[in-house]
Every structure is written in structure tokens, then in C-alpha cells.
Design an enzyme around this catalytic site. Structure first.
Site, mmCIF file in Angstrom:
data_model
loop_
_atom_site.group_PDB
_atom_site.id
_atom_site.type_symbol
_atom_site.label_atom_id
_atom_site.label_comp_id
_atom_site.label_asym_id
_atom_site.label_seq_id
_atom_site.Cartn_x
_atom_site.Cartn_y
_atom_site.Cartn_z
ATOM 1 N N LYS A 191 0.852 -1.186 0.000
ATOM 2 C CA LYS A 191 0.000 0.000 0.000
ATOM 3 C C LYS A 191 0.888 1.235 0.000
ATOM 4 O O LYS A 191 1.689 1.448 0.904
ATOM 5 C CB LYS A 191 -0.896 0.002 1.241
ATOM 6 N N GLU A 229 7.580 -6.480 0.883
ATOM 7 C CA GLU A 229 6.324 -6.395 1.633
ATOM 8 C C GLU A 229 5.457 -7.632 1.395
ATOM 9 O O GLU A 229 4.896 -8.201 2.320
ATOM 10 C CB GLU A 229 5.535 -5.145 1.217
ATOM 11 N N LYS A 244 -2.280 -1.496 -3.752
ATOM 12 C CA LYS A 244 -3.147 -0.326 -3.651
ATOM 13 C C LYS A 244 -2.318 0.942 -3.737
ATOM 14 O O LYS A 244 -1.310 1.016 -3.034
ATOM 15 C CB LYS A 244 -3.887 -0.387 -2.311
HETATM 16 C C1 PBG Z 1 -7.140 3.151 5.434
HETATM 17 C C2 PBG Z 1 -7.718 3.138 4.086
HETATM 18 C C3 PBG Z 1 -7.564 4.099 3.063
HETATM 19 C C4 PBG Z 1 -8.303 3.659 1.968
HETATM 20 C C5 PBG Z 1 -8.905 2.471 2.346
HETATM 21 N N1 PBG Z 1 -8.506 2.153 3.646
HETATM 22 C C6 PBG Z 1 -6.894 5.352 2.958
HETATM 23 C C7 PBG Z 1 -5.793 5.957 3.581
HETATM 24 O O1 PBG Z 1 -4.712 5.386 3.740
HETATM 25 O O2 PBG Z 1 -6.000 7.123 3.913
HETATM 26 C C8 PBG Z 1 -8.395 4.392 0.663
HETATM 27 C C9 PBG Z 1 -9.383 3.935 -0.296
HETATM 28 C C10 PBG Z 1 -9.645 4.840 -1.429
HETATM 29 O O3 PBG Z 1 -8.985 5.871 -1.648
HETATM 30 O O4 PBG Z 1 -10.573 4.518 -2.161
HETATM 31 N N2 PBG Z 1 -8.031 2.710 6.391
#
Ligand code: PBG
Length: 323
Positions: A191, A229, A244
Site C-alpha cells: 500500500k 512487503e 493499492k
Molecule cells: C485506510 C484506508 C484508506 C483507503 C482504504 N482504507 C486510505 C488511507 O490510507 O488514507 C483508501 C481507499 C480509497 O482511496 O478509495 N483505512
């Protein structure tokens, strides 16, 4: 003669040689559920996506069922935040109540929970703050409490998204010793610290109050680190790996697909969604066509599973094309 165009002469042959196809089974739809009553609020920066209170969620889920979408990932918006995000393990918290409601009324829907703290902490970071940074070990203790509470409420899969080291390990141990050895873990393994999350943070009210997430989320410049990771998560017994965001990271999706035999998921995040919506609303692109091409590119890159706000619209198009 060398002719590649022979295989493009009609839709018949094009369909025969098509290498990648999207299926409704590939999609996971994110649901934003807010504590309270009578809420059905359009998220301004994500046209077509809403926040619902639990009493209004059935309408949305009925639509998912009619479109044959079988999986959802839940995001809770609590009415109480604190330093540690203790609401995340309240057995009557918004996520726990939502899981029980959905399980009871839609037993066939597959429910995934996002295991994180940023929507629940007063500072908006993904864990416990110590000396100005998120403390890994203190946060792991709370992850364990949160995940057990999701499992007890009836979640079908848990997805840690906070990028804490060792989170898959602690979750697996917690689940196994509590009788949930069958519950799979989908790791937000790779991520990135991305600006494409902007609209989500409006939607979920999770913008960090100070600083940024660069001490725990990955540097977008790094590709080898994605290998590490995902390898570490695999050692810790993750069941599904995730990349992601998706669109700017298709190379990473492909790397993971080539490197692992585990299923690969990707998260087609809020900013990727909103960019297409905005350009489409301006008449600058054909929104539906660009949506389908984008989702297809993720599948072609190697994603077996796509978490996407486009799931409903794409499902409609897929259903129509099958008639
Ligand atoms: C963290 C989380 C995030 C998203 C999903 N779970 C964002 C972040 O790190 O601020 C982002 C999802 C999206 O942008 O659609 N709980």
C-alpha cells in the site's frame, strides 16, 4: 504474409482470441456505513457513492444483490473518535452492528472488513501515536482486539490496511487461538502513500490531523520494496495479497502475479474513480468505456480481484453484454 489483423476481422474471432475478460465475480464493492439514523448522503468528491446509516443500507444491498455482486468491504464512520480508536473493538460499534445486520438479512453476501484505525482516531492516523509517530507494537495490540471483534460479529474475511509490520502475523495468531482458523486474511500488503486517496478521506473523515502517512505507507518510487512487503506477508500466512492503488501501480500488480501463486487483489481507489467521473461529467471522455478499459487493464496486469466503486456500473454492462 505476416498478418496480425486476420484475428481482428469480426467480433466473432475477436471474442475467440480475447485474452482477458472481466467478471462480476471479480468485484468487491466498498460500503460506507455511518453511525446514526436516516442518513443517505452523497459524497461530493465521489459522484454516485453515498454514506448510509444502517437503517438505510438495505436499499443499497438489494441493488448489489440484483446486480449479482457478491462481496463487500465495509468502512465505518463512528460518531465517537479517541486517541486509540477504541470504537474499533466495541462489540456494538458501527462495523460490528453492520456485520450482524448484513449476515442476518443477506446471508450469502461475503463480508470483508477493513482493519484500520484512521476513521476512529481523533488524530486520523492508522494507530497509536507515541513520540509523534504511529507506534508499531502498541498498534498491533489494538489490531488484535479489533480483528477478534470483527470475527466474533461474523465477518467472512479481514483486511488489515494500516501497513503496520507484523499485522498479518498477529491477526493469524489471534484468529487461530480463538477458533477462527478458517477465516482468511486479505493483506493490504503493498500500500503506497498515495495522493489518490484524497476523496476517500473526505468520505470516511480520515485525513491525518498532522503530518502524513509516509512512515508507514510505501514510497511510490519503490518496486523492490513491494517484493519484500508481499514476501513478508506471505511468510506471515496471508491468504490474498493486495496492491493499492491500482492504476498507477499496474507494474507492481504484474510483479506480484509473477512472483507469487497467491490470489492478487488490487484496490481501484477513490481518486482513480473520481478522475474518470469528473472527466466524463465534463464530456471529455466516454466514462463507461474508460471505466471498462481501466478495470480490464487491472485484470490484464494480473489482478484476480478488484475492489472498485465502479462495481455496480460495470456489473450492469457485463450483464447486458451476456444477454
Ligand atoms: C485506510 C484506508 C484508506 C483507503 C482504504 N482504507 C486510505 C488511507 O490510507 O488514507 C483508501 C481507499 C480509497 O482511496 O478509495 N483505512
Amino acid at each position: 504474409m505476416l498478418r496480425t489483423r486476420r484475428l481482428r476481422t469480426s467480433e466473432g474471432i475477436r471474442k475467440l482470441v480475447r485474452e482477458t475478460e472481466l467478471s462480476i465475480n471479480d468485484f468487491i464493492y466498498p460500503l460506507f456505513i455511518e453511525e446514526g439514523e436516516g442518513i443517505e448522503m452523497e459524497i461530493q468528491s465521489m459522484p454516485g457513492i453515498k454514506r448510509f446509516s444502517l437503517d438505510n443500507i438495505s436499499k443499497e444491498i438489494d441493488e448489489l444483490v440484483s446486480l449479482k455482486i457478491k462481496s463487500v468491504i465495509l468502512f465505518g464512520i463512528p460518531n465517537k473518535k479517541d486517541e486509540e480508536g477504541t470504537e474499533t473493538w466495541n462489540k456494538n460499534g458501527i462495523i460490528q452492528k453492520s456485520i450482524r445486520f448484513i449476515k442476518k438479512n443477506y446471508p450469502d453476501l461475503f463480508i470483508i472488513t477493513d482493519v484500520c484505525f484512521c476513521e476512529y482516531t481523533s488524530h486520523g492516523h492508522c494507530g497509536v501515536i507515541k513520540d509523534g509517530d504511529v507506534d508499531n507494537e502498541l498498534t498491533l495490540k489494538n489490531i488484535s482486539k479489533q480483528v477478534l471483534s470483527h470475527a466474533k460479529a461474523g465477518a467472512d474475511m479481514v483486511a488489515p490496511s494500516g501497513m503496520m509490520d507484523g499485522s498479518v502475523k498477529i491477526i493469524r495468531e489471534t484468529l487461530d487461538k480463538s477458533g477462527f482458523e478458517k477465516l482468511p486474511i486479505m493483506g493490504y500488503s503493498v500500500k503506497y502513500s498515495s495522493s489518490f486517496y484524497g476523496p476517500f478521506r473526505d468520505a470516511a473523515g480520515s485525513t491525518p490531523g498532522f503530518g502524513n502517512r509516509k512512515t508507514y505507507q510505501m514510497d511510490p518510487a519503490n518496486r523492490n520494496e513491494a517484493m519484500r512487503e508481499s514476501e513478508y506477508d506471505k511468510i506471515e500466512k496471508v491468504d490474498i495479497l493486495m496492491v493499492k492503488p491500482a492504476l498507477s501501480y499496474l507494474d507492481i500488480i504484474r510483479d506480484l502475479k509473477n512472483m507469487h501463486s497467491l490470489p492478487i487483489a488490487c484496490y481501484n481507489v477513490s481518486g482513480e474513480y473520481s478522475m474518470i467521473k469528473a472527466a466524463s461529467q465534463n464530456g471529455w471522455i466516454d466514462g463507461e468505456a474508460v471505466m471498462m478499459e481501466t478495470l480490464l487493464s487491472m485484470k490484464r496486469a494480473g489482478a484476480d480481484i478488484i475492489i472498485t466503486y465502479f462495481a455496480k456500473e460495470a456489473a450492469k454492462i457485463i450483464m447486458e453484454s451476456e444477454i
